[in-house]
Design a protein around this motif. Structure first.
Motif, PDB file in Angstrom:
ATOM      1  N   THR A   1       2.411   1.548  -3.485  1.00  0.00           N
ATOM      2  CA  THR A   1       1.433   1.796  -4.536  1.00  0.00           C
ATOM      3  C   THR A   1       0.795   3.176  -4.400  1.00  0.00           C
ATOM      4  O   THR A   1       0.797   3.972  -5.334  1.00  0.00           O
ATOM      5  N   PHE A   2       0.250   3.466  -3.229  1.00  0.00           N
ATOM      6  CA  PHE A   2      -0.463   4.723  -3.028  1.00  0.00           C
ATOM      7  C   PHE A   2       0.470   5.854  -2.604  1.00  0.00           C
ATOM      8  O   PHE A   2       0.083   7.020  -2.655  1.00  0.00           O
TER       9      PHE A   2
ATOM     10  N   TYR B   1      -5.997  -8.207  -2.920  1.00  0.00           N
ATOM     11  CA  TYR B   1      -5.569  -6.807  -2.990  1.00  0.00           C
ATOM     12  C   TYR B   1      -5.833  -6.218  -4.370  1.00  0.00           C
ATOM     13  O   TYR B   1      -6.202  -5.044  -4.500  1.00  0.00           O
TER      14      TYR B   1
ATOM     15  N   THR C   1       0.832  -1.199   0.000  1.00  0.00           N
ATOM     16  CA  THR C   1       0.000   0.000   0.000  1.00  0.00           C
ATOM     17  C   THR C   1       0.871   1.256   0.000  1.00  0.00           C
ATOM     18  O   THR C   1       0.595   2.216  -0.730  1.00  0.00           O
TER      19      THR C   1
ATOM     20  N   PRO D   1      -3.829   0.161  -9.235  1.00  0.00           N
ATOM     21  CA  PRO D   1      -2.897  -0.620  -8.414  1.00  0.00           C
ATOM     22  C   PRO D   1      -2.564  -1.977  -9.024  1.00  0.00           C
ATOM     23  O   PRO D   1      -1.401  -2.384  -9.035  1.00  0.00           O
TER      24      PRO D   1
ATOM     25  N   MET E   1      -8.232  -2.931  -4.090  1.00  0.00           N
ATOM     26  CA  MET E   1      -7.643  -1.605  -4.230  1.00  0.00           C
ATOM     27  C   MET E   1      -8.030  -0.940  -5.545  1.00  0.00           C
ATOM     28  O   MET E   1      -8.179   0.279  -5.610  1.00  0.00           O
TER      29      MET E   1
END
Length: 383
Positions: free
Chosen positions: A254-255, A280, A251, A305, A284
């Protein structure tokens, strides 16, 4: 698969570093750790010791193929000697162990060197000196058979500027990538701007970043492991280590922008197996699409993602039949690399042929070869 036909590539194996691996550390620092003590107070066996930290039993990392029942593991720990099993620390002996197991090539991760990530604050100087010593020792180990043994260097999350220089040095020495801790102290995140130069340099150098399960910055490995805890706490620890840890890291990458801003950056998640990543992908993607439709100020990314993960993230597995089947459904087979985890207690050695057959039952020979050789060979440039 007949024994003579086995040609596996383990994308996550380990070395067990002998005392001479740390001889390059300046003496004034080495006096505080690491050093090896036989039968420290209240314990039996050979232990790696850092001042102010819980001793780490050397024999615990030599338990591949040892039955977990009947006190067999504690017997290995309490009676360990280096000559009991040379392969984990002697590259020539290791090659024989690999041949026995049908393994042609291995990516080498540390064992005892993971203790350097427990250091923090005033101990940072010792941490960096230890990582340099390891990076020099492991490349010499790998150079005994560079077409079979692939070294991965280690970086510090406590000094990014130093790590940038050390990453360049590792590349010049012949390492195939670098390892960073899988957990950071509270208040730190791989989404923080201070790590941006690391992602940028790794992308520019085409030098993959590796993250291995349960290597936490600032956490005393053995003190946390030896606590007398309840079964529920044990369950939560396993959940944190095997599922929540990689999900949190992914996370952040990715974010937090690392994968988005650096589309050629490659990241390996080692020894987490596969099943955790599959939900995931859908979850996501759906969350991002909904956020973008609900608020005009929501983050708008050029890629979903799942697209970034398929493009840049690679995961190793040992025994995860459900994960393999799911990876095929989710079009993730190109991102998956088999591993033996030699010589640790969860390793498939010396019966990796059987383990591979169990995991890949019903798959075509081409797909089986992809998981056990082609993907890793392509990723690390080994034909």
């Amino acid at each position: 698969m007949a024994q003579e036909e086995a040609r596996f590539f383990s994308a996550d194996s380990h070395v067990n570093e002998p005392p001479e691996a740390w001889e390059r550390i300046p003496k004034r620092l080495r006096e505080h750790g690491p050093h090896f003590v036989k039968d420290p107070p209240g314990k039996k066996g050979l232990y790696m010791v850092f001042d102010g930290h819980e001793p780490d039993p050397v024999g615990m990392t030599f338990t591949a193929g040892v039955q977990a029942k009947g006190g067999k593991i504690i017997d290995v720990i309490e009676n360990f000697t280096w000559e009991d099993w040379r392969g984990p620390w002697d590259p020539a002996a290791r090659l024989h162990d690999m041949d026995l197991d049908g393994v042609r090539a291995e990516v080498l991760y540390p064992s005892m060197a993971r203790n350097f990530f427990s250091l923090k604050g005033e101990e940072t100087e010792l941490q960096k000196a230890g990582l340099i010593a390891y990076n020099d020792w492991i490349i010499e180990y790998a150079n005994v058979a560079p077409d079979r043994l692939l070294a991965v260097g280690i970086l510090s999350a406590l000094d990014v500027e130093w790590s940038l220089e050390e990453m360049e040095r590792c590349a010049k020495l012949g390492h195939k990538g670098v390892l960073i801790p899988s957990g950071l102290p509270e208040g730190m995140s791989y989404a923080d701007p201070e790590f941006e130069p690391l992602w940028a340099k790794a992308e520019d150098m085409d030098f993959p970043i590796h993250i291995h399960v349960n290597i936490l910055q600032g956490v005393d490995r053995m003190r946390a492991r030896l606590k007398n805890i309840s079964p529920v706490q044990q369950g939560h620890n396993s959940l944190r280590r095997g599922i929540l840890e990689p999900l949190g890291l992914l996370t952040e990458l990715t974010f937090g922008g690392a994968l988005q801003n650096h589309p050629r950056l490659r990241v390996v998640f080692a020894e987490y197996d596969l099943s955790w990543v599959l939900p995931y992908l859908n979850c996501m993607d759906a969350a991002l699409k909904r956020a973008q439709s609900e608020a005009s100020v929501a983050s708008r990314k050029a890629a979903l993602p799942s697209e970034m993960i398929r493009r840049q993230v690679y995961v190793t597995f040992q025994e995860d039949r459900a994960g393999i089947l799911g990876a095929e459904v989710f079009d993730m087979l190109d991102n998956v690399m088999w591993a033996s985890d030699y010589p640790h207690g969860g390793a498939t050695w010396p019966t990796s042929r059987d383990a591979v057959e169990r995991q890949c039952e019903g798959m075509s020979d081409a797909k089986k070869r992809k998981l056990t050789w082609d993907n890793a060979a392509s990723f690390y440039g080994l034909t």
